[in-house]
Design an enzyme around this catalytic site. Structure first.
Site, PDB file in Angstrom:
ATOM      1  N   CYS A  39       0.845  -1.189   0.000  1.00 55.96           N
ATOM      2  CA  CYS A  39       0.000   0.000   0.000  1.00 55.96           C
ATOM      3  C   CYS A  39       0.885   1.245   0.000  1.00 55.96           C
ATOM      4  CB  CYS A  39      -0.889  -0.016   1.236  1.00 55.96           C
ATOM      5  SG  CYS A  39      -2.109   1.317   1.293  1.00 55.96           S
ATOM      6  N   CYS A 101      -5.757  -0.328   7.155  1.00 59.52           N
ATOM      7  CA  CYS A 101      -5.607   0.217   5.796  1.00 59.52           C
ATOM      8  C   CYS A 101      -6.783   1.142   5.488  1.00 59.52           C
ATOM      9  CB  CYS A 101      -5.544  -0.924   4.779  1.00 59.52           C
ATOM     10  SG  CYS A 101      -5.310  -0.350   3.074  1.00 59.52           S
TER      11      CYS A 101
HETATM   12 ZN    ZN Z   1      -3.363   0.770   3.057  1.00 62.38          ZN
END
Ligand code: ZN
Length: 200
Positions: A39, A101
């Site tokens: 990410c 996240c």
């Molecule tokens: Zn993330």
């Protein structure tokens, strides 16, 4: 951005000299063995988590560590995957999700993304993950989604021709990881995405 320029100063003064030999070698050599897809989240730092040196990881970072399935058109993610696999010949690909996240939270909690239409559009690449996540055994939906999303992105990866060829030739191994920010632990998911074992 004084912090960044001061960082560059410290890098050139304290870090670079100690690794001068490595950087001299890297000036003419680029042979990473792992493609690491994580990410874009600022708290997830692939080289720090894996204690990798410059030159060891080829990194792609996207919001939600999403990897769109292969389509006839090309994009930056597809090009980077192809370059890593077909040109650089990486032997491993890690898709690394993480706790808390923002992308997965937005999906799990149905956040209103009308002010961020590009984000809303991009997160559609996680539609399949979202559809598969059901309320299970007390696990928070966002945690379940983080794991299922990693598994789904591994499946998307395999649709890219360069990846499919390398998998068929058994020259490439795919790994699904989840990094937990508050504990620093990393779990590797099995093929179902539901069972995880600590990487180390
Ligand atoms: Zn993330």
């Amino acid at each position: 951005m004084p912090d960044l320029t001061e960082g560059v100063t410290r890098f050139r003064r304290d870090v670079y000299p100690a690794k001068a030999e490595l950087f001299a070698e890297l000036a003419a050599t680029h042979r990473p063995t792992t493609l690491f897809i994580s990410c874009s989240d600022a708290r997830v730092v692939p080289e720090l988590i894996t204690q990798s040196e410059p030159g060891e990881l080829f990194v792609i970072r996207t919001a939600g560590n999403l990897v769109p399935a292969h389509t006839p058109g090309s994009d930056g993610v597809a090009a980077s995957i192809e370059y890593a696999v077909a040109v650089l010949g990486v032997t491993d690909i890690v898709v690394c999700g993480h706790s808390a996240c923002g992308a997965m939270t937005a999906l799990a909690e149905n956040h209103d993304l009308t002010a961020a239409p590009a984000v809303a559009d991009w997160l559609r690449h996680a539609d399949a993950s979202r559809a598969r996540v059901t309320a299970e055994t007390g696990e928070r939906e966002v945690d379940a989604l983080v794991r299922e999303n990693v598994r789904a992105q591994l499946a998307n990866l395999a649709t890219h021709p360069s990846v499919a060829r390398a998998l068929a030739a058994r020259t490439l191994t795919l790994h699904g990881w989840v990094y937990d920010i508050p504990t620093g632990t990393v779990e590797e998911l099995d093929a179902t995405g539901r069972t995880a074992t600590l990487v180390a």
